[in-house]
Design an enzyme around this catalytic site. Structure first.
Site, PDB file in Angstrom:
ATOM      1  N   ARG A 213       0.841  -1.210   0.000  1.00  0.00           N
ATOM      2  CA  ARG A 213       0.000   0.000   0.000  1.00  0.00           C
ATOM      3  C   ARG A 213       0.871   1.252   0.000  1.00  0.00           C
ATOM      4  O   ARG A 213       0.586   2.223  -0.698  1.00  0.00           O
ATOM      5  CB  ARG A 213      -0.942  -0.005   1.211  1.00  0.00           C
ATOM      6  CG  ARG A 213      -2.141  -0.917   1.045  1.00  0.00           C
ATOM      7  CD  ARG A 213      -3.149  -0.743   2.177  1.00  0.00           C
ATOM      8  NE  ARG A 213      -2.694  -1.318   3.426  1.00  0.00           N
ATOM      9  CZ  ARG A 213      -2.962  -2.565   3.832  1.00  0.00           C
ATOM     10  NH1 ARG A 213      -3.694  -3.359   3.093  1.00  0.00           N
ATOM     11  NH2 ARG A 213      -2.508  -3.011   4.979  1.00  0.00           N
ATOM     12  N   PHE A 229     -11.156  -4.844  -5.995  1.00  0.00           N
ATOM     13  CA  PHE A 229     -11.082  -5.705  -4.814  1.00  0.00           C
ATOM     14  C   PHE A 229     -10.587  -4.864  -3.634  1.00  0.00           C
ATOM     15  O   PHE A 229      -9.602  -5.182  -2.977  1.00  0.00           O
ATOM     16  CB  PHE A 229     -10.152  -6.907  -5.046  1.00  0.00           C
ATOM     17  CG  PHE A 229     -10.434  -7.663  -6.325  1.00  0.00           C
ATOM     18  CD1 PHE A 229     -11.413  -8.648  -6.345  1.00  0.00           C
ATOM     19  CD2 PHE A 229      -9.740  -7.376  -7.494  1.00  0.00           C
ATOM     20  CE1 PHE A 229     -11.677  -9.353  -7.520  1.00  0.00           C
ATOM     21  CE2 PHE A 229     -10.007  -8.073  -8.665  1.00  0.00           C
ATOM     22  CZ  PHE A 229     -10.964  -9.065  -8.685  1.00  0.00           C
ATOM     23  N   SER A 252     -17.168  -6.379  -4.243  1.00  0.00           N
ATOM     24  CA  SER A 252     -18.485  -7.013  -4.317  1.00  0.00           C
ATOM     25  C   SER A 252     -19.192  -7.006  -2.966  1.00  0.00           C
ATOM     26  O   SER A 252     -20.365  -7.354  -2.883  1.00  0.00           O
ATOM     27  CB  SER A 252     -18.346  -8.451  -4.825  1.00  0.00           C
ATOM     28  OG  SER A 252     -17.441  -9.153  -4.013  1.00  0.00           O
ATOM     29  N   ALA A 281     -15.753  -7.313  -9.833  1.00  0.00           N
ATOM     30  CA  ALA A 281     -14.686  -6.527 -10.463  1.00  0.00           C
ATOM     31  C   ALA A 281     -14.530  -6.887 -11.939  1.00  0.00           C
ATOM     32  O   ALA A 281     -14.246  -6.017 -12.771  1.00  0.00           O
ATOM     33  CB  ALA A 281     -13.373  -6.744  -9.719  1.00  0.00           C
ATOM     34  N   ASP A 301      -6.170  -6.602  -6.430  1.00  0.00           N
ATOM     35  CA  ASP A 301      -5.764  -7.415  -5.268  1.00  0.00           C
ATOM     36  C   ASP A 301      -6.874  -8.410  -4.950  1.00  0.00           C
ATOM     37  O   ASP A 301      -7.558  -8.303  -3.928  1.00  0.00           O
ATOM     38  CB  ASP A 301      -5.492  -6.495  -4.066  1.00  0.00           C
ATOM     39  CG  ASP A 301      -4.953  -7.277  -2.870  1.00  0.00           C
ATOM     40  OD1 ASP A 301      -4.451  -8.399  -3.057  1.00  0.00           O
ATOM     41  OD2 ASP A 301      -5.038  -6.752  -1.739  1.00  0.00           O
ATOM     42  N   CYS A 341      -2.511 -13.767  -4.027  1.00  0.00           N
ATOM     43  CA  CYS A 341      -2.271 -14.296  -2.678  1.00  0.00           C
ATOM     44  C   CYS A 341      -2.462 -15.807  -2.664  1.00  0.00           C
ATOM     45  O   CYS A 341      -2.621 -16.411  -1.615  1.00  0.00           O
ATOM     46  CB  CYS A 341      -3.174 -13.608  -1.655  1.00  0.00           C
ATOM     47  SG  CYS A 341      -4.924 -13.831  -1.972  1.00  0.00           S
TER      48      CYS A 341
END
Ligand code: SAH
Length: 398
Positions: A213, A229, A252, A281, A301, A341
């Site tokens: 970030r 996201f 979402s 997205a 992300d 991830c």
């Protein structure tokens, strides 16, 4: 102490200090209880160490001690917690943030134990039978060793508990000290966030993306930013604090966006326009493409697309799809910060997917930075599974 006897040759992985023993490696096991500490022995009878027994999990034993002379007990567990907290001393010395992961499971020698610290409130997850067995000792040690700790609570991770056949637990339980407020305010540099420790994802916040970030924020000055996201606004708010011209936050989940709005309101002085879009997205990116919209920076992300290697191909299609769409929406010199991830997706595999997306998008990109989980989410050298988060920051050359 009850014993687990390994098949011939299967002691190699334990000698290499990998903490997991799969059911297929075991020749015979005494009937130990869920979470009970067992002695792990090689086929020849040599004791290799001690671990926690999970009778109903494919990962049948998680190692706690690789030293036959050191049997784990309450003091041993407390010491592991104290050491893990001690390794985070630099975070506590640094005023820039007051939110840090204190215990990162296997990577801190405590399989199945996660402890995240949010401005004095520590929130844990115990996702294995052994972790469950020791949670009282872990909570007591956190209360004692985590600086300014006002309370330790537990978030039950229903999915992980089911895998270990642990009984369903209350979603949120105070284990020691006081009850945290509804929303805990934390700081990351100049940005403040509210963390919903009871209902938020994981223990409430994606601490693992702190460094990313900050990096992305640093590239956002003057940019029109699309943050897909977004969860509670993380990358978008970091970009805004660094002078982004505008930010669109897409997620979402309406509750995540509600909290993102509250987070925006914590910084009243910033004039950047922030738009919130509750949408899938993938759909939103297609809509932007159809409307011919352009952004200077896009952040992707997404949640884990591949839970295991068997889902790799499906996952790669998902990653290619969103990255291809995002690449087409970038203006000249545009920046794409894109993450995965999924532990099953290696950095090399992810690069390859991005390359294919760029070819299909007809654009050239250069890699300007790579990111991974922050230093409070270390990866134990003997546990490569601990490395799951990877990020690539691309700049368009066309
Ligand atoms: N970048 C965030 C963390 C993102 S977590 C941060 O820094 O805090 C992933 C987010 O994706 C979650 O908030 C989840 O609600 C959202 N999500 C999952 N599937 C989605 C989809 N198909 N479209 C949009 N958002 C989705």
């Amino acid at each position: 102490m009850k014993k687990v006897l390994l098949k011939p040759g299967r002691e190699l992985s334990v000698r290499r200090r990998h903490p997991w023993i799969f059911s297929g490696a075991i020749a015979a096991a005494d009937a130990a209880e869920r979470g009970e500490t067992v002695a792990v022995t090689a086929a020849g009878g040599e004791t290799l160490g001690y671990g926690s027994f999970s009778p109903d999990s494919q990962i049948r034993v998680r190692m706690l001690s690789f030293d036959p002379a050191v049997e784990p007990g309450e003091e041993f567990i407390g010491n592991l917690v104290a050491c893990a907290v001690g390794r985070r001393a630099a975070f506590f010395a640094d005023a820039a943030t007051d939110a840090v992961r204190l215990v990162n499971a296997e990577n801190d020698g405590l399989p199945g134990v996660v402890a995240d610290y949010y401005a004095g409130w520590t929130v844990c997850q115990f996702t294995s039978a052994g972790a469950e067995r020791w949670k009282g000792s872990v909570a007591a040690a956190l209360m004692k060793f985590a600086p300014f700790c006002r309370g330790v609570s537990e978030r039950a991770d229903a999915e992980a508990r089911a895998k270990e056949n642990l009984p369903p637990a209350a979603a949120f339980t105070v284990l020691a000290g006081g009850e945290p407020p509804e929303l805990v305010e934390i700081s990351e540099g100049a940005v403040k966030y509210l963390v919903d420790v009871r209902r938020g994802h994981k223990t409430g916040f994606y601490l693992d993306q702190r460094d990313a970030r900050a990096l992305v924020g640093g590239l956002a000055n003057g940019a029109a930013v699309l943050n897909c996201f977004s969860y509670t606004g993380g990358f978008g708010l970091a970009a805004r604090a660094c002078g982004a011209a505008s930010v669109v936050q897409v997620d979402s989940s309406s509750s995540a966006l509600d909290l993102a709005k509250k987070n925006e309101a914590l910084d009243r002085l910033c004039g950047t326009r922030v738009e919130y879009v509750e949408s899938d997205a993938f759909k939103y990116l297609r809509k932007c493409r159809d409307e011919g919209r352009r952004f200077d920076m896009i952040v992707l992300d997404p949640p884990k697309f591949a839970a295991s290697k068997s889902q790799l191909m499906k996952a790669s299609r998902g990653y290619k799809d969103i990255n291809l769409l995002a690449m087409k929406l970038l203006g000249p010199d545009g920046v794409l910060a894109t993450f995965s991830c999924s532990g099953a997706v290696s950095p090399e595999f992810f690069d390859r997917v991005l390359w294919e997306a760029a070819l299909d998008a007809g654009r050239n990109f250069q890699i300007v930075a790579r990111t991974r989980q922050g230093a409070d989410h270390p990866v134990a050298l003997n546990f490569p599974e601990g490395a799951y988060l990877k990020g690539v920051v691309l700049r368009s050359m066309t």
